[in-house]
Structures are given as structure tokens and as C-alpha cells.
Design a protein around this motif. Structure first.
Motif, short mmCIF file in Angstrom:
data_model
loop_
_atom_site.label_atom_id
_atom_site.label_comp_id
_atom_site.label_asym_id
_atom_site.label_seq_id
_atom_site.Cartn_x
_atom_site.Cartn_y
_atom_site.Cartn_z
N HIS A 56 85.21 -76.30 -16.60
CA HIS A 56 84.14 -76.97 -17.33
C HIS A 56 84.15 -76.67 -18.82
N GLY A 57 85.14 -75.93 -19.27
CA GLY A 57 85.24 -75.64 -20.69
C GLY A 57 84.32 -74.55 -21.18
N ASN A 58 83.51 -73.94 -20.29
CA ASN A 58 82.62 -72.88 -20.74
C ASN A 58 83.08 -71.50 -20.27
N GLY A 59 84.21 -71.42 -19.64
CA GLY A 59 84.85 -70.16 -19.34
C GLY A 59 83.97 -69.14 -18.64
N LEU A 60 84.07 -67.91 -19.10
CA LEU A 60 83.31 -66.79 -18.53
C LEU A 60 82.26 -66.38 -19.54
N GLN A 61 81.00 -66.46 -19.17
CA GLN A 61 79.90 -66.16 -20.07
C GLN A 61 79.25 -64.84 -19.65
N SER A 62 79.45 -63.82 -20.49
CA SER A 62 78.98 -62.48 -20.17
C SER A 62 77.47 -62.37 -20.28
N GLN A 63 76.90 -61.52 -19.45
CA GLN A 63 75.49 -61.18 -19.53
C GLN A 63 75.34 -59.83 -20.21
N ILE A 64 74.18 -59.57 -20.82
CA ILE A 64 73.91 -58.30 -21.50
C ILE A 64 73.69 -57.21 -20.46
N ASP A 65 74.30 -56.05 -20.69
CA ASP A 65 74.14 -54.94 -19.75
C ASP A 65 74.19 -53.62 -20.51
N ASP A 66 74.02 -52.52 -19.77
CA ASP A 66 73.94 -51.19 -20.38
C ASP A 66 75.33 -50.63 -20.66
N GLY A 67 75.41 -49.76 -21.66
CA GLY A 67 76.63 -49.07 -21.99
C GLY A 67 76.32 -47.74 -22.66
N PHE A 68 77.33 -46.93 -22.86
CA PHE A 68 77.12 -45.67 -23.57
C PHE A 68 78.40 -45.25 -24.27
N THR A 69 78.27 -44.32 -25.21
CA THR A 69 79.40 -43.83 -25.98
C THR A 69 79.22 -42.35 -26.28
N LEU A 70 80.34 -41.63 -26.31
CA LEU A 70 80.37 -40.22 -26.67
C LEU A 70 81.38 -40.02 -27.78
N GLY A 71 81.08 -39.12 -28.71
CA GLY A 71 81.99 -38.87 -29.81
C GLY A 71 82.05 -37.40 -30.17
N ALA A 72 83.22 -36.96 -30.61
CA ALA A 72 83.42 -35.60 -31.13
C ALA A 72 84.25 -35.73 -32.39
N GLY A 73 83.77 -35.15 -33.48
CA GLY A 73 84.48 -35.33 -34.73
C GLY A 73 84.27 -34.21 -35.72
N TYR A 74 84.73 -34.47 -36.94
CA TYR A 74 84.61 -33.49 -38.01
C TYR A 74 84.12 -34.19 -39.26
N ASP A 75 83.06 -33.61 -39.86
CA ASP A 75 82.51 -34.11 -41.11
C ASP A 75 83.13 -33.31 -42.25
N PHE A 76 83.92 -33.97 -43.08
CA PHE A 76 84.61 -33.30 -44.17
C PHE A 76 83.74 -33.13 -45.42
N GLY A 77 82.54 -33.74 -45.40
CA GLY A 77 81.78 -33.79 -46.63
C GLY A 77 82.37 -34.86 -47.53
N GLU A 78 81.78 -35.03 -48.71
CA GLU A 78 82.28 -36.07 -49.62
C GLU A 78 82.34 -37.42 -48.94
N ASN A 79 81.41 -37.66 -48.01
CA ASN A 79 81.17 -38.97 -47.39
C ASN A 79 82.09 -39.33 -46.22
N TRP A 80 83.12 -38.55 -45.93
CA TRP A 80 84.09 -38.96 -44.92
C TRP A 80 83.95 -38.17 -43.61
N ARG A 81 84.11 -38.88 -42.48
CA ARG A 81 84.14 -38.28 -41.16
C ARG A 81 85.28 -38.90 -40.34
N THR A 88 82.14 -47.14 -23.02
CA THR A 88 82.28 -47.88 -21.78
C THR A 88 81.18 -48.92 -21.66
N LEU A 89 81.53 -50.07 -21.11
CA LEU A 89 80.58 -51.17 -20.93
C LEU A 89 81.03 -51.99 -19.72
N GLU A 90 80.10 -52.31 -18.84
CA GLU A 90 80.38 -53.17 -17.69
C GLU A 90 79.35 -54.29 -17.64
N THR A 91 79.82 -55.53 -17.58
CA THR A 91 78.93 -56.68 -17.52
C THR A 91 79.40 -57.64 -16.43
#
Length: 267
Positions: A56-81, A88-91
Motif C-alpha cells: 500500500h505504499g505506507n510500509g512499516l509505521q512504528s509506534q512510540i514506545d519506551d527506551g533507555f540509555t546508559l553512558g560512561a565517559g570522561y569530562d576533560f573540561g574546556e567544554n569537551w566530553r 536500546t529501543l523496541e517498538t
């Protein structure tokens, strides 16, 4: 999940509003951890091969669902990280091309290395607790697709061939198609966010992410519903991507930098 998310946002907003009347928080450099939850939607992808979403030309239309993210990093100062980021996201897509007796869903997991730039909003009147930022990431995306469709009875109980299920059938053969497979490839993402300093070490972090994922090669099968015999089929899920909006906290493991002492020469 969404009610818990909005409750957490409200609590963090109240905490930020009452954290300090004066903007006296300093930047803290060092290692940090980040955790965010929110909502997202996959882009309107297309599947072809053993299952076809182009009817039908409308393909796969995703629905809104829950997701989450985790991060580990280093802040160098002077604006850069720099950080290592897992998202992860599942819809669900609902029916395939709005065709009866069909459905689809997609789960994406990404592992990216992000480079982020924090904008300094400090002015003549003192420090600002707000810290907008932008960033970009490169890494890998794993996508798992689940799709199925099968022939169904019509209004006069006749057998209707489901056009999303691609394959040869005999006249009296009822067929079904199914895919439950995953693929991994190279991807990238863009980020834009806003931080609000709750304390020297803790920042309320809200950000938007656009994820561009690779095309996914998925293997499925078409089966004879009467005999159970089946043949393997190859499919491709293309135009895979996601838009997410996440909020949470970022905590830096460090201490406030000591004020710099400038010696004034004696007259």
C-alpha cells in the motif's frame, strides 16, 4: 514506564528548582556515569524479500514506545566530553502495510562512542546552571526484527492470499511467512541535549538522539499451513533508524577545582 518517567522528571525539576538560589556550582572534570529513560520511535522502514511491505505504499509505521540509555565517559573540561553509550529501543509496527493477519516489531541496540561539546552560558552576572550540548557518535547497531503474515479467509470464507507473504502456493495451500532474526552493522547518531546542574557533581541530563542504523539482512521461512513443510527465504529491512527523547542524571566522580591564586607583584 511512562508514568514513572514523568514522575522522575517532576521530582528532578523540583530538586533543581530548590537546589540553590545562587548559581554557585562549579564544573567538575573526571569520569562520569549517566542513566536516562524516555520514549522513542523507529523510522518508517521497509521490508522486502520473503515478506514485502510495499503493497500500500505506507510500509512499516512504528509506534512510540519506551527506551533507555546508559553512558560512561570522561569530562576533560574546556567544554569537551567523550563517552561510551549504550541505547536500546523496541517498538511495534502494527500490521504490515495495513494488511490483515500480519504484524511486525523491531528492537535496536546500539553501542557508540560519542564526542560531546558543552556550551558555556556563564555571563557577567555569574555562572549559569544550564548547559546545552551537541554531539555525534559512531559504533555498531544490532537490530532484531520479528514479522509474520499468513493467508486468511475472506467474506465468503474463501482463502485470501496475503500479499505481504511472498512465495509460490498451490491452489488449496494456505501459507504463512515468519521472520525472527537479527543482524549487526555499522551506524552513527547525532545528539542535542540540555543539562541542568543540581550540584557540583550531579547534572540533570535531557537529550534527543537520531540514530541511523544499517540495512538488516534477515532470514525467515514460508510454510505450508496444511503440511508444515517450509522453505527458507531471505529478507532485507531497510531505512532503519530511530528518534528518541531521554531524560535522567549524570554524575561526575571528581572534586571542585581549587581556585587559582594569582600573585600580585609588590609595588
Amino acid at each position: 514506564m511512562r508514568s514513572y518517567l514523568f514522575g522522575a522528571v517532576s521530582a528532578l525539576s523540583l530538586l533543581a528548582a530548590t537546589s540553590a538560589s545562587a548559581n554557585d556550582f562549579d564544573d567538575v572534570d573526571g569520569w562520569y556515569l549517566r542513566a536516562n529513560g524516555g520514549v522513542g520511535i523507529h523510522t518508517d522502514a521497509e521490508i522486502s524479500g520473503g515478506i514485502d511491505s510495499s503493497l500500500h505504499g505506507n510500509g512499516l509505521q512504528s509506534q512510540i514506545d519506551d527506551g533507555f540509555t546508559l553512558g560512561a565517559g570522561y569530562d576533560f573540561g574546556e567544554n569537551w566530553r567523550v563517552e561510551l553509550d549504550y541505547d536500546t529501543l523496541e517498538t511495534t509496527f502494527g500490521s504490515i502495510s495495513q494488511t490483515p493477519s500480519s504484524k511486525g516489531s523491531l528492537n535496536t541496540e546500539s553501542l557508540m562512542v560519542n564526542a560531546l561539546y558543552d556550551f558555556d552560558l556563564d555571563g557577567d552576572n555569574g555562572d549559569s546552571n544550564f548547559e546545552p550540548y551537541v554531539g555525534a557518535g559512531l559504533g555498531f547497531v544490532r537490530g532484531k526484527g520479528r514479522f509474520s503474515s499468513h493467508d486468511f479467509p475472506g467474506v465468503e470464507n474463501e482463502l485470501v492470499r496475503n500479499p505481504t507473504c511472498v512465495g509460490e502456493r498451490t491452489i488449496n495451500q494456505s501459507s504463512s511467512c515468519a521472520i525472527s532474526d537479527s543482524d549487526t552493522g555499522f551506524g552513527w547518531q547525532l545528539l542535542a541535549g540540555l543539562g541542568y546542574k543540581i550540584s557540583d557533581n550531579m547534572t540533570w541530563d535531557t537529550h534527543y538522539t537520531y540514530l541511523n542504523a544499517p540495512d538488516l539482512d534477515l532470514e525467515g521461512h514460508i510454510a505450508n499451513s496444511n503440511t508444515g513443510a517450509f522453505n527458507l527465504v531471505d529478507s532485507e529491512l531497510s531505512d532503519v533508524g530511530a528518534h528518541t527523547l531521554m531524560t535522567g542524571v549524570r554524575y561526575v566522580f571528581g572534586e571542585r577545582s581549587a581556585p587559582r591564586v594569582v600573585e600580585v607583584p609588590a609595588p
